[in-house]
Each structure stands twice: as C-alpha cells, then as structure tokens.
Design a protein around this motif. Structure first.
Motif, PDB file in Angstrom:
ATOM      1  N   SER A 197       0.847  -1.190   0.000  1.00  0.00           N
ATOM      2  CA  SER A 197       0.000   0.000   0.000  1.00  0.00           C
ATOM      3  C   SER A 197       0.881   1.237   0.000  1.00  0.00           C
ATOM      4  CB  SER A 197      -0.912   0.012   1.235  1.00  0.00           C
ATOM      5  OG  SER A 197      -0.146  -0.024   2.425  1.00  0.00           O
ATOM      6  N   ALA A 198       0.270   2.375  -0.307  1.00  0.00           N
ATOM      7  CA  ALA A 198       1.020   3.635  -0.380  1.00  0.00           C
ATOM      8  C   ALA A 198       1.275   4.226   1.002  1.00  0.00           C
ATOM      9  CB  ALA A 198       0.260   4.638  -1.236  1.00  0.00           C
ATOM     10  N   THR A 199       0.509   3.803   2.003  1.00  0.00           N
ATOM     11  CA  THR A 199       0.715   4.245   3.382  1.00  0.00           C
ATOM     12  C   THR A 199       0.628   3.036   4.292  1.00  0.00           C
ATOM     13  OG1 THR A 199      -1.657   4.665   3.742  1.00  0.00           O
ATOM     14  CG2 THR A 199      -0.314   6.511   2.955  1.00  0.00           C
ATOM     15  N   VAL A 200       1.125   3.199   5.517  1.00  0.00           N
ATOM     16  CA  VAL A 200       1.038   2.102   6.480  1.00  0.00           C
ATOM     17  C   VAL A 200       0.192   2.533   7.665  1.00  0.00           C
ATOM     18  CG1 VAL A 200       3.090   0.779   5.902  1.00  0.00           C
ATOM     19  CG2 VAL A 200       3.333   2.805   7.297  1.00  0.00           C
ATOM     20  N   ALA A 201      -0.922   1.852   7.859  1.00  0.00           N
ATOM     21  CA  ALA A 201      -1.752   2.083   9.031  1.00  0.00           C
ATOM     22  C   ALA A 201      -1.080   1.441  10.238  1.00  0.00           C
ATOM     23  CB  ALA A 201      -3.141   1.485   8.809  1.00  0.00           C
ATOM     24  N   PRO A 202      -1.392   1.910  11.451  1.00  0.00           N
ATOM     25  CA  PRO A 202      -0.704   1.412  12.645  1.00  0.00           C
ATOM     26  C   PRO A 202      -0.751  -0.102  12.823  1.00  0.00           C
ATOM     27  CG  PRO A 202      -1.901   3.413  13.178  1.00  0.00           C
ATOM     28  CD  PRO A 202      -2.272   3.061  11.772  1.00  0.00           C
ATOM     29  N   ARG A 203      -1.851  -0.758  12.410  1.00  0.00           N
ATOM     30  CA  ARG A 203      -1.977  -2.202  12.613  1.00  0.00           C
ATOM     31  C   ARG A 203      -1.784  -3.008  11.326  1.00  0.00           C
ATOM     32  NH1 ARG A 203      -4.632  -3.451  17.501  1.00  0.00           N
ATOM     33  NH2 ARG A 203      -5.497  -1.630  18.578  1.00  0.00           N
TER      34      ARG A 203
ATOM     35  N   ARG B  68      11.415  22.374  13.715  1.00  0.00           N
ATOM     36  CA  ARG B  68      10.147  21.636  13.692  1.00  0.00           C
ATOM     37  C   ARG B  68      10.456  20.221  13.235  1.00  0.00           C
ATOM     38  NH1 ARG B  68       5.126  22.519   9.630  1.00  0.00           N
ATOM     39  NH2 ARG B  68       3.433  21.777  10.972  1.00  0.00           N
ATOM     40  N   PHE B  69      10.099  19.232  14.033  1.00  0.00           N
ATOM     41  CA  PHE B  69      10.396  17.860  13.647  1.00  0.00           C
ATOM     42  C   PHE B  69       9.337  16.919  14.213  1.00  0.00           C
ATOM     43  CE2 PHE B  69      12.914  19.148  17.292  1.00  0.00           C
ATOM     44  CZ  PHE B  69      12.801  18.128  18.207  1.00  0.00           C
ATOM     45  N   GLY B  70       9.299  15.723  13.648  1.00  0.00           N
ATOM     46  CA  GLY B  70       8.273  14.748  13.984  1.00  0.00           C
ATOM     47  C   GLY B  70       7.277  14.606  12.847  1.00  0.00           C
ATOM     48  N   ASP B  71       6.365  13.666  12.984  1.00  0.00           N
ATOM     49  CA  ASP B  71       5.373  13.378  11.950  1.00  0.00           C
ATOM     50  C   ASP B  71       4.037  13.144  12.635  1.00  0.00           C
ATOM     51  OD1 ASP B  71       3.798  12.405   9.853  1.00  0.00           O
ATOM     52  OD2 ASP B  71       5.459  11.288   8.957  1.00  0.00           O
ATOM     53  N   GLU B  72       3.074  14.018  12.367  1.00  0.00           N
ATOM     54  CA  GLU B  72       1.780  13.954  13.049  1.00  0.00           C
ATOM     55  C   GLU B  72       0.820  12.942  12.437  1.00  0.00           C
ATOM     56  OE1 GLU B  72       0.880  18.305  14.735  1.00  0.00           O
ATOM     57  OE2 GLU B  72       1.231  18.297  12.579  1.00  0.00           O
ATOM     58  N   ARG B  73       1.155  12.400  11.285  1.00  0.00           N
ATOM     59  CA  ARG B  73       0.219  11.511  10.589  1.00  0.00           C
ATOM     60  C   ARG B  73       0.154  10.142  11.257  1.00  0.00           C
ATOM     61  NH1 ARG B  73       2.977  11.692   4.852  1.00  0.00           N
ATOM     62  NH2 ARG B  73       4.764  11.540   6.265  1.00  0.00           N
ATOM     63  N   ARG B  74      -1.043   9.617  11.410  1.00  0.00           N
ATOM     64  CA  ARG B  74      -1.207   8.264  11.931  1.00  0.00           C
ATOM     65  C   ARG B  74      -0.952   7.236  10.838  1.00  0.00           C
ATOM     66  NH1 ARG B  74      -1.114   6.194  16.523  1.00  0.00           N
ATOM     67  NH2 ARG B  74      -3.123   5.146  16.670  1.00  0.00           N
ATOM     68  N   GLU B  75      -1.274   7.592   9.586  1.00  0.00           N
ATOM     69  CA  GLU B  75      -0.942   6.730   8.447  1.00  0.00           C
ATOM     70  C   GLU B  75       0.113   7.462   7.629  1.00  0.00           C
ATOM     71  OE1 GLU B  75      -3.745   4.767   6.056  1.00  0.00           O
ATOM     72  OE2 GLU B  75      -5.159   4.361   7.681  1.00  0.00           O
ATOM     73  N   ALA B  76       1.328   6.939   7.625  1.00  0.00           N
ATOM     74  CA  ALA B  76       2.435   7.617   6.965  1.00  0.00           C
ATOM     75  C   ALA B  76       2.852   6.858   5.714  1.00  0.00           C
ATOM     76  CB  ALA B  76       3.616   7.738   7.922  1.00  0.00           C
ATOM     77  N   ASP B  77       3.567   7.573   4.831  1.00  0.00           N
ATOM     78  CA  ASP B  77       4.049   6.931   3.614  1.00  0.00           C
ATOM     79  C   ASP B  77       5.443   6.338   3.803  1.00  0.00           C
ATOM     80  OD1 ASP B  77       5.529   9.236   3.790  1.00  0.00           O
ATOM     81  OD2 ASP B  77       4.894  10.061   1.859  1.00  0.00           O
ATOM     82  N   ARG B  78       5.914   6.340   5.041  1.00  0.00           N
ATOM     83  CA  ARG B  78       7.195   5.739   5.397  1.00  0.00           C
ATOM     84  C   ARG B  78       7.055   5.093   6.764  1.00  0.00           C
ATOM     85  NH1 ARG B  78      11.301   9.041   2.425  1.00  0.00           N
ATOM     86  NH2 ARG B  78      10.130  10.656   1.357  1.00  0.00           N
TER      87      ARG B  78
END
Length: 459
Positions: free
Chosen positions: A136-142, A209-219
């Motif tokens: 998939s293009a993104t990875v969900a947490p589970r 500014r650092f970190g990633d707020e997305r729950r589903e990320a492309d990495r």
C-alpha cells in the motif's frame, strides 16, 4: 551485505515499493545480522555467557529478532506461527533490569544449534509472508505491511545494540566473520599527535520543527517519532567535532571517574560501583598502564583521534567536567539545518557519511579522508551517534499514541533512566540511519556506538 541499502522501504515512499525490493531488503538485513553472529564461536560458552551485567546472553538476541518477526506478523494476521511455539513465545521479550541481581536466576538457555535452526524456519515464514502481504502507499498502525517493516527495522536496532555486547566477548570466543567490514586503518600514534580542533562554532539557532503527526504515513515510523515538536532555539556554541579518545583520556587522568559530583545521571552510583572499569568499555588497559582500542572483533592500537564511544553516564560526567553540556534534541535540529540544510538534504547525502557498515569502525574526526564537514566546519554526522542532553520523552504533549503492534516499545522507557540519541553511528542501517527522524534511546548504563558533542551558551 549491501551497507546502507539506498532503496530500503523505510526510507522511501511506499507507493514506489515493489515486492522484490521488500524481499531484498529483508534478506540483506537478516543476513547482515547473521553475519555478525557468525563471528561468535559456535559454543555454549560463547553464546550463553553474560558479557554485560544488565543484558541477557547472546543466544537470546540471536533468537529474539526471529521471534519478534513471528509474533508481530501473527498480531497483524499475516502468519499463524513458526511451528516452534516455545521459541516464538519465550524469545519475544527480553529483560532490561536496573539491577544486575534481577538476572541471576536466568540460567537455562537453548543451544546455539537449536537457535540457528529456529532462525532458518522463521526466515522461510517471513519470505512466504512477503509474497502475500498487501502492499500500500501508506502504512496504518496495525497493517501487515507495517508489521513486516517493523520486524526488519527492529533487527537493524538489535544489530546496533549487539555490537557493543560482542565487543565484550574475550578474543578466544570470537573472530571476524567472512564479509564483515574491516576496521579503518588511520590511527594516530599517541594522544595529541594530531590534535583535533578544539574550537567551538557558533550556531545561530532559530525555529525548528520535527516529527510526523500523521497516523498513516508513507514511510515507516516508530511510535516515539509520531507527533510534532516545535521550538525556537537560542543561539549557542558547539564543539566542531565529537569528543575524541585522546580528549577523553584527559578526563580519566584528571580523576573524572572518582569525582562523584560529576556523575549526575539517574543510576550513576550503581554504574560506578558495579559496572564501570574506570574507562570506556571500548578501551582495554594494557599491562604497561596504557590503553588499546577494543574493536568488535579485533583489538588495535588506540586511535586517539577517533570519537570516543561511551554510555550516557560517561557522556554527562565528561560534559560536567568540561564545563559544558551535551547537545539537546532541539539544538541538534538547529545544527542540522545550519550545517547541512535539514533532514531531507542529509538523507540525499547519506552515502557520503560513515554509516551503514561501510567500515567496521569509526574514522578520524575532521580532516580525515572520510570526514564530511558542514557549512561551518562541524563534523557531527556518522562515526558515532550522539548522546543528547534530553531524557527520553514523547515528542509533544498529547501527541503520543502507544503502538498497537508494539505497545512497550517507547512508553515504558520515558523518564530519567533513559537517554535519547541523535545522528547515526558507523553501524546504523535502514531506519537507524534516517538522521533527524530516528529517535533512538537507551538506558543510561549501556555503552553504545555513541559519543559526546559539547555545547556552550553563545558569547
């Protein structure tokens, strides 16, 4: 062993990932880890001795990364097990106590032969899972894909943490395996023979500014990297390179290990009383009273102009002795912005730095053939990771979410007994080498492939 593996799934957008790339990345990571352990003599003594008072025997870590794959893939619904339920369950989780006595009763371990056979079975299980995992293009947490990537990046972490343990094995119990990168041959003859640059460089600071707020990320991301931190960093001065072995010798000769006021980290008293030898674990004291460098497999003449490798206790004590401070996480990002243009620009140049096991050791700070300096001459990327001033915490208030696939990865370690690391060592591979993104952490007492970068207030 492909070194940094530029096409690794963790470092690229997942929409471009092919099944063949995923299989290659898994195989390269798996084989690199096994190559390291093939350097350990195939005996019960080698694998079942505890080389560090607060770590389990090496046989556990050989089995652990395989068990971790199985359990996370099971949790994500991708596999049913390895066929070895006892190994799957027993070797999934280790023990990281605060007191050595907590490990005294753990004496029963499988033979190395049984663990190598277990790893062979698990390898087949994972390769089969790669054939079936939904891309998939993104990875969900589970998601199953994230579970698979987590297994790979978890093994990269344990490669990094196993190196200091194998370093502590007696020479008769190990030998550099075929294919392992050699120690760099660029050693100075005596402390101060090629004196490193002592100057402090001005860093202008500014917004970070650092970190990633997305729950589903492309990495791929670990849970402690999710969230956002923003800060305005005041100007400061930073040493132009990490502290060298030669500079750390001055601390030892000045009685630094005996000066209790310098040792201010949580657990430092226990470290000094029951673990410390009065010098870094990467050093060996000679019969004449001098020191040699303890490589992972070979001992060599001390490279005085290489960055010293120490625990957090030792890093903080040295900074206190020097009348300085370790660099903070926010300062690290301000320096990264000033010297290299930020996270993405460093990623584009990652193959220029001493990371990814291109070599089997650090290299000379500044001025060496392999030194990559920032715009203002600061040498701080590669060679060793850097202990930060900060205790390990979540990125932002209210932004941390426990990882549903690995709920005890980060949260149990938040606090003063654990330090944060930035940058990347010579052995950082995969996500471990995502500088400015990877938020590594380790207990204060563990000697890592990590060093000291000093800061002082701006003049």
């Amino acid at each position: 062993m492909q070194g940094y593996a530029a096409d690794r799934p963790g470092g690229k957008q997942l929409r471009d990932l092919t099944r063949e790339q995923l299989a290659r990345y898994f195989a390269d990571t798996w084989e690199t880890y096994e190559t390291l352990f093939r350097g350990v003599r195939d005996s019960t003594e080698s694998y079942c001795v505890r080389v560090h008072p607060l770590r389990l025997p090496l046989v556990f870590y050989l089995a652990h990364t395989a068990s971790f794959y199985v359990q996370k893939l099971k949790l994500a619904g991708l596999v049913g097990g390895s066929g070895e339920a006892e190994f799957d369950e027993r070797m999934e989780r280790g023990v990281s106590p605060e007191d050595p006595d907590e490990l005294a009763g753990l004496t029963e371990w499988p033979t190395p032969e049984k663990v190598w056979a277990y790893r062979k079975r698990v390898r087949d299980v994972v390769l089969k899972a790669i054939e079936e995992v939904p891309l998939s293009a993104t990875v969900a947490p589970r998601s199953p894909l994230r579970a698979l990537l987590m297994g790979i990046e978890h093994e990269n972490i344990h490669l990094h943490t196993s190196l200091p343990l194998i370093r502590l094995l007696p020479p008769r119990l190990k030998q550099a395996p075929e294919g392992w990168p050699a120690i760099v041959d660029e050693r100075a003859g005596a402390p101060g023979a090629e004196a490193p640059d002592e100057r402090f460089v001005q860093c202008r600071g500014g917004p970070v500014r650092f970190g990633d707020e997305r729950r589903e990320a492309d990495r791929f991301r670990w849970d402690n990297e999710c969230g956002r931190r923003e800060a305005e960093v005041a100007p400061f001065r930073v040493r132009s390179h990490p502290v060298t072995n030669g500079q750390f010798l001055e601390f030892i000769e000045d009685g630094g290990y005996e000066e209790s006021r310098l040792w201010t980290t949580h657990g430092a008293r226990l470290f000094l009383d029951r673990m410390s030898k009065g010098h870094p674990n990467a050093w060996l004291r000679t019969h004449s009273g001098g020191y040699r460098y303890r490589g992972i497999f070979d001992d060599i003449d001390m490279p005085w102009d290489w960055p010293v490798e120490v625990s957090r206790h030792e890093a903080v004590a040295y900074a206190n002795w020097a009348g300085a401070a370790l660099i903070s996480e926010e300062q690290f990002h301000a320096l990264l912005n000033q010297e290299f243009g930020g996270v993405e620009q460093v990623a584009d140049r990652i193959d220029e730095f001493n990371v990814g096991l291109r070599f089997g050791s650090p290299r000379r700070v500044r001025g060496g053939d392999g030194a990559v300096l920032g715009r203002n001459g600061v040498d701080f990327i590669g060679n060793v990771a850097l202990w930060l001033k900060d205790d390990f915490t979540a990125l932002g208030k209210g932004s941390f979410h426990v990882d549903p696939l690995y709920p005890d990865f980060s949260e149990p370690w938040f606090g003063e007994e654990t330090g944060t690391l930035a940058g990347a060592s010579y052995a950082a591979r995969g996500h471990m080498a995502d500088i400015g993104v990877m938020r590594d952490f380790m207990q204060n007492h563990m000697d890592q492939l990590a060093g000291i970068l000093l800061t002082r207030p701006a003049q």
